[in-house]
Scaffold this active site. Sequence first.
Site, PDB file in Angstrom:
ATOM      1  N   ASP A   1       0.859  -1.255   0.048  1.00 54.67           N
ATOM      2  CA  ASP A   1       0.002   0.044  -0.041  1.00 54.67           C
ATOM      3  C   ASP A   1       0.861   1.278  -0.066  1.00 54.67           C
ATOM      4  O   ASP A   1       2.066   1.397   0.859  1.00 54.67           O
ATOM      5  CB  ASP A   1      -0.984  -0.076   1.123  1.00 54.67           C
ATOM      6  CG  ASP A   1      -2.114   0.684   1.076  1.00 54.67           C
ATOM      7  OD1 ASP A   1      -2.974   0.442   0.750  1.00 54.67           O
ATOM      8  OD2 ASP A   1      -2.021   2.057   1.205  1.00 54.67           O
TER       9      ASP A   1
ATOM     10  N   ASP B   1       4.173   1.520  -4.231  1.00 55.16           N
ATOM     11  CA  ASP B   1       3.367   2.911  -4.932  1.00 55.16           C
ATOM     12  C   ASP B   1       3.400   2.071  -6.470  1.00 55.16           C
ATOM     13  O   ASP B   1       4.293   1.820  -7.334  1.00 55.16           O
ATOM     14  CB  ASP B   1       4.131   3.981  -5.445  1.00 55.16           C
ATOM     15  CG  ASP B   1       3.558   5.003  -6.145  1.00 55.16           C
ATOM     16  OD1 ASP B   1       2.627   4.587  -6.779  1.00 55.16           O
ATOM     17  OD2 ASP B   1       4.221   6.252  -6.207  1.00 55.16           O
ATOM     18  N   VAL B   2       2.097   1.599  -6.843  1.00 60.59           N
ATOM     19  CA  VAL B   2       1.718   0.928  -8.072  1.00 60.59           C
ATOM     20  C   VAL B   2       2.110   1.843  -9.441  1.00 60.59           C
ATOM     21  O   VAL B   2       2.180   1.131 -10.460  1.00 60.59           O
ATOM     22  CB  VAL B   2       0.278   0.344  -8.078  1.00 60.59           C
ATOM     23  CG1 VAL B   2       0.014  -0.613  -7.166  1.00 60.59           C
ATOM     24  CG2 VAL B   2      -0.882   1.363  -8.145  1.00 60.59           C
TER      25      VAL B   2
ATOM     26  N   TYR C   1     -12.054   8.845 -12.977  1.00 61.29           N
ATOM     27  CA  TYR C   1     -12.128   7.363 -12.595  1.00 61.29           C
ATOM     28  C   TYR C   1     -13.173   6.568 -13.179  1.00 61.29           C
ATOM     29  O   TYR C   1     -12.677   5.295 -13.510  1.00 61.29           O
ATOM     30  CB  TYR C   1     -13.111   7.840 -11.175  1.00 61.29           C
ATOM     31  CG  TYR C   1     -13.399   6.781 -10.295  1.00 61.29           C
ATOM     32  CD1 TYR C   1     -12.392   6.170  -9.643  1.00 61.29           C
ATOM     33  CD2 TYR C   1     -14.632   5.983 -10.146  1.00 61.29           C
ATOM     34  CE1 TYR C   1     -12.828   4.773  -8.732  1.00 61.29           C
ATOM     35  CE2 TYR C   1     -14.751   4.937  -9.631  1.00 61.29           C
ATOM     36  CZ  TYR C   1     -13.802   4.376  -8.718  1.00 61.29           C
ATOM     37  OH  TYR C   1     -14.037   3.349  -8.143  1.00 61.29           O
TER      38      TYR C   1
ATOM     39  N   LYS D   1     -11.627   3.022 -14.805  1.00 59.51           N
ATOM     40  CA  LYS D   1     -12.201   1.637 -14.424  1.00 59.51           C
ATOM     41  C   LYS D   1     -12.898   0.933 -15.756  1.00 59.51           C
ATOM     42  O   LYS D   1     -12.826  -0.188 -15.819  1.00 59.51           O
ATOM     43  CB  LYS D   1     -13.322   1.787 -13.606  1.00 59.51           C
ATOM     44  CG  LYS D   1     -12.912   2.468 -12.089  1.00 59.51           C
ATOM     45  CD  LYS D   1     -11.959   1.457 -11.462  1.00 59.51           C
ATOM     46  CE  LYS D   1     -11.486   1.731 -10.129  1.00 59.51           C
ATOM     47  NZ  LYS D   1     -10.850   0.642  -9.485  1.00 59.51           N
TER      48      LYS D   1
ATOM     49  N   THR E   1     -17.558   2.530   2.566  1.00 57.85           N
ATOM     50  CA  THR E   1     -16.033   2.565   3.152  1.00 57.85           C
ATOM     51  C   THR E   1     -15.980   4.225   3.262  1.00 57.85           C
ATOM     52  O   THR E   1     -16.910   5.004   2.773  1.00 57.85           O
ATOM     53  CB  THR E   1     -14.917   2.282   2.082  1.00 57.85           C
ATOM     54  OG1 THR E   1     -14.982   2.932   0.939  1.00 57.85           O
ATOM     55  CG2 THR E   1     -15.170   0.692   1.690  1.00 57.85           C
TER      56      THR E   1
HETATM   57  N1  LIG Z   1     -15.846   1.788  -1.971  1.00 59.05           N
HETATM   58  C1  LIG Z   1     -16.554   1.646  -3.003  1.00 59.05           C
HETATM   59  O1  LIG Z   1     -17.805   1.891  -3.297  1.00 59.05           O
HETATM   60  C2  LIG Z   1     -16.187   1.152  -4.231  1.00 59.05           C
HETATM   61  C3  LIG Z   1     -16.887   1.059  -5.553  1.00 59.05           C
HETATM   62  C4  LIG Z   1     -16.490   0.462  -6.775  1.00 59.05           C
HETATM   63  C5  LIG Z   1     -14.946   0.199  -6.790  1.00 59.05           C
HETATM   64  N2  LIG Z   1     -14.465   0.687  -5.713  1.00 59.05           N
HETATM   65  C6  LIG Z   1     -12.781   0.241  -5.838  1.00 59.05           C
HETATM   66  O2  LIG Z   1     -12.239  -0.506  -4.907  1.00 59.05           O
HETATM   67  C7  LIG Z   1     -11.056  -0.303  -4.380  1.00 59.05           C
HETATM   68  C8  LIG Z   1     -10.912  -0.134  -3.037  1.00 59.05           C
HETATM   69  O3  LIG Z   1     -11.742   1.122  -2.556  1.00 59.05           O
HETATM   70  P1  LIG Z   1     -11.749   1.494  -1.010  1.00 59.05           P
HETATM   71  O4  LIG Z   1     -13.067   2.095  -0.919  1.00 59.05           O
HETATM   72  O5  LIG Z   1     -11.548   0.280  -0.294  1.00 59.05           O
HETATM   73  O6  LIG Z   1     -10.752   2.642  -0.666  1.00 59.05           O
HETATM   74  P2  LIG Z   1      -9.663   2.670   0.182  1.00 59.05           P
HETATM   75  O7  LIG Z   1      -9.131   4.216  -0.031  1.00 59.05           O
HETATM   76  O8  LIG Z   1      -9.874   2.327   1.316  1.00 59.05           O
HETATM   77  O9  LIG Z   1      -8.638   1.690  -0.357  1.00 59.05           O
HETATM   78  C9  LIG Z   1      -7.525   2.239  -1.562  1.00 59.05           C
HETATM   79  C10 LIG Z   1      -6.015   2.159  -1.162  1.00 59.05           C
HETATM   80  O10 LIG Z   1      -5.419   2.262  -1.938  1.00 59.05           O
HETATM   81  C11 LIG Z   1      -4.251   2.833  -1.631  1.00 59.05           C
HETATM   82  N3  LIG Z   1      -3.214   3.456  -2.719  1.00 59.05           N
HETATM   83  C12 LIG Z   1      -3.744   4.588  -3.285  1.00 59.05           C
HETATM   84  N4  LIG Z   1      -2.750   4.840  -4.304  1.00 59.05           N
HETATM   85  C13 LIG Z   1      -1.820   3.922  -4.299  1.00 59.05           C
HETATM   86  C14 LIG Z   1      -0.952   3.522  -4.867  1.00 59.05           C
HETATM   87  N5  LIG Z   1      -0.169   4.275  -5.874  1.00 59.05           N
HETATM   88  N6  LIG Z   1      -0.049   2.313  -4.772  1.00 59.05           N
HETATM   89  C15 LIG Z   1      -0.486   1.618  -3.682  1.00 59.05           C
HETATM   90  N7  LIG Z   1      -1.703   1.878  -3.059  1.00 59.05           N
HETATM   91  C16 LIG Z   1      -2.323   3.022  -3.229  1.00 59.05           C
HETATM   92  C17 LIG Z   1      -4.577   3.774  -0.531  1.00 59.05           C
HETATM   93  O11 LIG Z   1      -3.558   4.099   0.398  1.00 59.05           O
HETATM   94  C18 LIG Z   1      -5.559   3.160   0.059  1.00 59.05           C
HETATM   95  O12 LIG Z   1      -5.333   2.166   1.080  1.00 59.05           O
HETATM   96  C19 LIG Z   1     -10.533   0.971  -5.316  1.00 59.05           C
HETATM   97  O13 LIG Z   1      -9.997   0.551  -6.744  1.00 59.05           O
HETATM   98  C20 LIG Z   1     -11.910   1.656  -5.680  1.00 59.05           C
HETATM   99  O14 LIG Z   1     -12.025   2.153  -7.036  1.00 59.05           O
HETATM  100  C21 LIG Z   1     -14.707   0.887  -4.452  1.00 59.05           C
END
Ligand SMILES: NC(=O)c1ccc[n+]([C@@H]2O[C@H](COP(=O)([O-])OP(=O)(O)OC[C@H]3O[C@@H](n4cnc5c(N)ncnc54)[C@H](O)[C@@H]3O)[C@@H](O)[C@H]2O)c1
Length: 267
Positions: free
Chosen positions: A40, A66-67, A159, A163, A194
């Site tokens: 992360d 960092d991806v 976004y 996606k 979340t």
């Molecule tokens: N929560 C929702 O409603 C929802 C809906 C559709 C899709 N998603 C997708 O699910 C995934 C997780 O969402 P979430 O709600 O758990 O968010 P979150 O913010 O809790 O988790 C995202 C994580 O990615 C990490 N991150 C950010 N940039 C990064 C990088 N460059 N390298 C490595 N890590 C990095 C952040 O530190 C964080 O811990 C995301 O891809 C989001 O687009 C979420």
Amino acid sequence: MASDTRMAGRVALITGGGGEIGSAIAARLASAGAAVAVGDLDPAKAEATASAIRAAGGKCSGFALDVGEPSSAEAAVAKTVAAFGSLTTLVNVAAAVTPDGTAVTLALDEWEKALRINLTGAFIMCKYAIPEMTKGNNGAIVNIASQLGHLVAAGRAPYSTSKAALIAFTRVLAMDHAKDGIRANSISPGFILTDRSSKRSGGKDAARLKQGPKHLLNRTGEVEDIAAGALYLASDEARFVTATDLLIDGGYVAFKGTIGNDGRPTF
Ligand SMILES: NC(=O)c1ccc[n+]([C@@H]2O[C@H](COP(=O)([O-])OP(=O)(O)OC[C@H]3O[C@@H](n4cnc5c(N)ncnc54)[C@H](O)[C@@H]3O)[C@@H](O)[C@H]2O)c1
């Protein structure tokens, strides 16, 4: 841990594994017997996920990742293999937080950041992970996309675009690497409660009320709903599943309506 052995012998690397959905996926794969590496951008969050899994009896290591940086992605793959001996499973969860705006108002670097992390980040991870995954001839990639990769949202160009492209990229991965014994699938979550997703609505309680009725099942999703799908796609239960996108969205994409106060759908 529980007697679920669906991921026994597997080694999974989860990007964004310190986040809410990522940590739920990590815990679920570990509880099914996988050794899990959690990367992360925030190393403290990665380590929190890892220590919770270890405390529950699972195998897990956490580290900074960092991806968007090839050297960081390469190092994450190397650390995973050093810790657990192989890499069989890649789950791309990391996504950048991007501001709302239009093509006119968004800064170019805001657009590029979303694409860099959400889409190119998955590409970079695959570049380094796939050569390792190929060695076991039984690999699985799970990319976390979004309902907004299907139904776009006004003001969410970077976004939604990232996606939608991630879903397409996943299908190409499946075609390119079936010969290497690798399956590739994406998951498109609906609104999962979340902190990150709830901010726009002013917190989780408000988000539940505002977003829930947009789903046919009249509620928002939980992180465990996504973790269950990720485990399925990562495991041999999905051995005949590749190049698909699994909507775990409470019917959001099919519905495109709202459940009224009387419990009936309106379109
Ligand atoms: N929560 C929702 O409603 C929802 C809906 C559709 C899709 N998603 C997708 O699910 C995934 C997780 O969402 P979430 O709600 O758990 O968010 P979150 O913010 O809790 O988790 C995202 C994580 O990615 C990490 N991150 C950010 N940039 C990064 C990088 N460059 N390298 C490595 N890590 C990095 C952040 O530190 C964080 O811990 C995301 O891809 C989001 O687009 C979420």
